[in-house]
Scaffold this active site. Sequence first.
Site, short mmCIF file in Angstrom:
data_model
loop_
_atom_site.label_atom_id
_atom_site.label_comp_id
_atom_site.label_asym_id
_atom_site.label_seq_id
_atom_site.Cartn_x
_atom_site.Cartn_y
_atom_site.Cartn_z
NE ARG A 549 -18.47 -10.10 -1.10
CZ ARG A 549 -17.57 -9.27 -0.63
NH1 ARG A 549 -17.93 -8.33 0.19
NH2 ARG A 549 -16.35 -9.37 -1.03
CB SER A 609 -16.00 -7.44 -12.04
OG SER A 609 -16.72 -7.10 -10.89
CG ASP A 663 -14.96 -4.65 -10.56
OD1 ASP A 663 -14.88 -4.00 -11.63
OD2 ASP A 663 -14.13 -5.52 -10.22
C1 BG6 Z 1 -14.78 -5.69 -4.52
C2 BG6 Z 1 -15.93 -6.02 -5.42
O1 BG6 Z 1 -15.10 -4.47 -4.05
O2 BG6 Z 1 -13.54 -5.62 -5.20
C3 BG6 Z 1 -15.61 -7.13 -6.39
O3 BG6 Z 1 -17.06 -6.21 -4.67
C4 BG6 Z 1 -14.39 -6.74 -7.11
O4 BG6 Z 1 -16.67 -7.36 -7.26
C5 BG6 Z 1 -13.30 -6.68 -6.09
O5 BG6 Z 1 -14.12 -7.55 -8.22
C6 BG6 Z 1 -11.96 -6.59 -6.66
O6 BG6 Z 1 -11.17 -7.24 -5.78
P1 BG6 Z 1 -10.74 -8.75 -5.84
O7 BG6 Z 1 -9.41 -8.68 -5.19
O8 BG6 Z 1 -11.71 -9.53 -5.06
O9 BG6 Z 1 -10.66 -9.14 -7.26
C1 GLC Z 2 -11.14 -7.15 -15.35
C2 GLC Z 2 -12.48 -6.87 -15.94
C3 GLC Z 2 -12.97 -5.52 -15.52
C4 GLC Z 2 -12.92 -5.41 -14.03
C5 GLC Z 2 -11.56 -5.70 -13.54
C6 GLC Z 2 -11.46 -5.63 -12.04
O1 GLC Z 2 -10.25 -6.28 -15.92
O2 GLC Z 2 -12.41 -6.95 -17.34
O3 GLC Z 2 -14.29 -5.34 -15.98
O4 GLC Z 2 -13.32 -4.14 -13.65
O5 GLC Z 2 -11.15 -6.97 -13.95
O6 GLC Z 2 -12.21 -6.57 -11.42
#
Ligand code: BG6
Ligand code: GLC
Length: 923
Positions: A549, A609, A663
């Site tokens: 995003r 993340s 994240d």
């Molecule tokens: C969201 C974040 O809040 O949650 C993402 O903006 C994050 O960056 C995510 O990785 C985790 O959820 P998912 O299910 O999209 O991996």
């Molecule tokens: C993976 C990444 C970590 C992140 C998590 C959730 O474990 O290594 O950095 O916070 O996924 O998205």
Amino acid sequence: MDSIGSEGLQQGEEALSCPEEGLPQPSDSSELVQDCLQQFKVTVAQLQQIQASLLRSMEQALRGQASPVPAVRMLPTYVGSTPHGTEQGDFVVLELGATGASLRVLWVTLTGIGGHRVEPRSQEFVIPQDVMLGAGQQLFDFAARCLSEFLDAQPVSKQGLQLGFSFSFPCHQTGLDRSTLISWTKGFRCSGVEGEDVVQLLRDAIQRQGAYNIDVVAVVNDTVGTMMGCELGARPCEVGLVVDTGTNVCYMEEARDVAVLDEDRGRVCVSVEWGSFSDDGALGPVLTTFDHTLDHESLNPGAQRFEKMIGGLYLGELVRLVLAHLTQRGVLFRGCPSPALLSQGSILLEHVAEMEDPSAGAARVHAILQDLGLSPEASDVELVQRVCAAVCTRAAQLCAAALAAVLSRLQHSREQQTLQVAVATGGRVCERHPRFCSILQGTVMLLAPECNVSFIPSVDGGGQGVAMVTAVAARLAAHRRLLEETLAPFRLNHDQLAAVQAQMRKAMAKGLRGESSSLRMLPTYVRATPDGSERGDFLALDLGGTNFRVLLVRVTTSVQITSQIYSIPESVAQGSGQQLFDHIVDCIVDFQQKQGLSGQSLPLGFTFSFPCRQLGLDQGILLNWTKGFNASDCEGQDVVSLLREAIKRRQAVELNVVAIVNDTVGTMMSCGYEDPRCEIGLIVGTGTNACYMEELRNVAGVPGDSGHMCINMEWGAFGDDGSLDTLSTCFDASVDQASINPGKQRFEKMISGMYLGEIVRHILLHLTSLGVLFRGQQTQRLQTRDIFKTKFLSEIESDSLALRQVRAILEDLGLPLTSDDALMVLEVCQAVSQRAAQLCGAGVAAVVEKIRENRGLEELAVSVGVDGTLYKLHPHFSSLVAATVRELAPCCAVTFLQSEDGSGKGAALVTAVACRLAQSTRV
Ligand code: BG6
Ligand code: GLC
Ligand code: GLC
């Protein structure tokens, strides 16, 4: 064996009198006889009316509509298919209730297709009257004793015997081995059994008896045993008719038409329980004064009115009432009744059968009547035969009308012009009564001319059929055991979870000290949560979850977000680093154009993340990719530099990258904006991870001893040193091996959305190979990686979903399954997601306890900001996490806050805090 017949009727003697005078004249007497026998005549129109009324009653009951009059019950039996013929093994069968006051035990050997038929061994026991009317426990103890007595005489082992229980009373079945008695019928009235599970009562009695280890595997109605035990002919028997002490029928109904079942495909055997049919309109005209008297004097007045006109328990009594009447009118036996003739229950079904049999001859009738203390003349003998014939003819005709209703139902539900059907028949009235079957068949042909019916006598009085059902039930039970064994390692107990928590604590401490640990405990350089004074417009990127995003975040007194999702094709996520970062910049440029921000250099926060070693807020060295990313030449590089280089390559407007944020941190900050107690960030989405505010003095490698710093735990990697191996199953190992990072992120692979579907798929493959699922047929679809998405777990486990919807989801995946399969798949999903939630809860418990101890508090109140598709979409995940935390960290009051705006908002807030601090230091 004792007599049958008397037990269903209340005892009572009528006044014995022999008229001295006033006997009717011959002409009067023939009129009286006519009158009397006429009452038992039923016209075709009346039979058709009964047929139509019963059909209506059946359809009403199928739809689940309550009927004001006692109607048929239409009870589903959990028998879903007629026998394949492949069933094999030795089974004990216990029959209770089919044949009046007797109980039968059989030893049945099924040899499968082509096997020799082995004659069953059996023994019959008379149930004493006081047991039939006594306490339920006494009846079941009696049954257990009979079982032992029978088995003692057989060359069988005392262990591991499988029993099928034929229990011929109306029952609500809730499984093949669970059945609650609705009400006693026929001659039984034991206390404390109605409303109870009769299988459990039998199990308890067998255990009390203690001689044999017998597993009660299935319970069936006698009609079902009759249908299932029918010798396989050209077509399967789909109707089972019993006329014994009582009468009833079962047949294969379309499951979708049985409202109480949550099933839309296939067929299920329904026990009609037509004995309780009673419709004043249809039955009224055919009820005689004798029927009323019989009902009135029975154990259950008002109930089972239809059965009382057909069942063998009542035919002898009806004959007796007529004979007594005619005698008292002086038409029979010169008006002299005997005490026996006036005693309830003195004429039995077998007497009627014999007397009615034209081949028996007058001498036999004479002898039977004499046994009743009567002195018949030749004309008496002839009249008694006519009475027997009238009563039995009516019974057979009524039975035919009811059977014709069932056949019409079958024909209608199968939308067939002409129905070819085989009806298995059983019970002593059918078997031993010479004319009953022929009248029945003739009348059925008359009432249901469009049905081509073959009548097939059942084998072993249904014993073989009970054994068939038992064999199927035993197979299902064996499957269930295999399922349980397979899922057992997923069911973690308190001690195992507490051990995970303790190991996590150890690994946290080591990681913080900079020692080797599977938890990296990465400092984030975020030292404070927002205080609300932050202001400005910020750009944010959010990379690493389901969606990539780009966001514009306006922080005033509130926060407004405009964002756009861009896709990152797998080829880019796993291509070259340059390609990936060029793609990211393209997306930013596009977003800026669309938002009219081109040319502006807004401060940017980057939610990235993945595990990064940060050297400051705007510097993060990617340690390794996780989840589905594997772009080359990025590991070991500063991600902010990679982004800046791409900006340069693209000759785009210089962006001011202020902060790089995990994240978890973004989520904590985002929720912290609303709740200052939010000091933990948790993600359970594609991946899983947590961060929390640690005391700076505990963090090696970052100067300073006072204040806090947010630590990105990177707990996904927990267990990569082998510490989780004892919990890891062979399915976890398969998922790990097939991943792009074998041996890495072991905790994450047991918890997060990217992997749960795969774990489920591997379990399903295993269960299929054991023959437990999908009839043992491996499908190509199920062999396909990632076919089983984690969102299916959330959908399948949703409480509002019926099992048939579960099946529809799976069928969409190309997995054709039965309801048994669907139920097992549901249980697999539950086991896998429950373990995931509990492991996650153990992790959170470790974190909150650490914070509590850091602060030397007896009790800690803290909030956790949470995000991630699995946590948010799964119906039970969040509550399971919370429950586990409560159990493992009882001194912490933990509130879970779901992040609504994603981590992008948090990244912008980190950026805003940094800008605010930078400004204040400049001032
Ligand atoms: C969201 C974040 O809040 O949650 C993402 O903006 C994050 O960056 C995510 O990785 C985790 O959820 P998912 O299910 O999209 O991996
Ligand atoms: C993976 C990444 C970590 C992140 C998590 C959730 O474990 O290594 O950095 O916070 O996924 O998205
Ligand atoms: C009674 C019972 C029924 C049984 C029938 C024949 O009607 O209620 O369950 O099938 O008798 O034995």
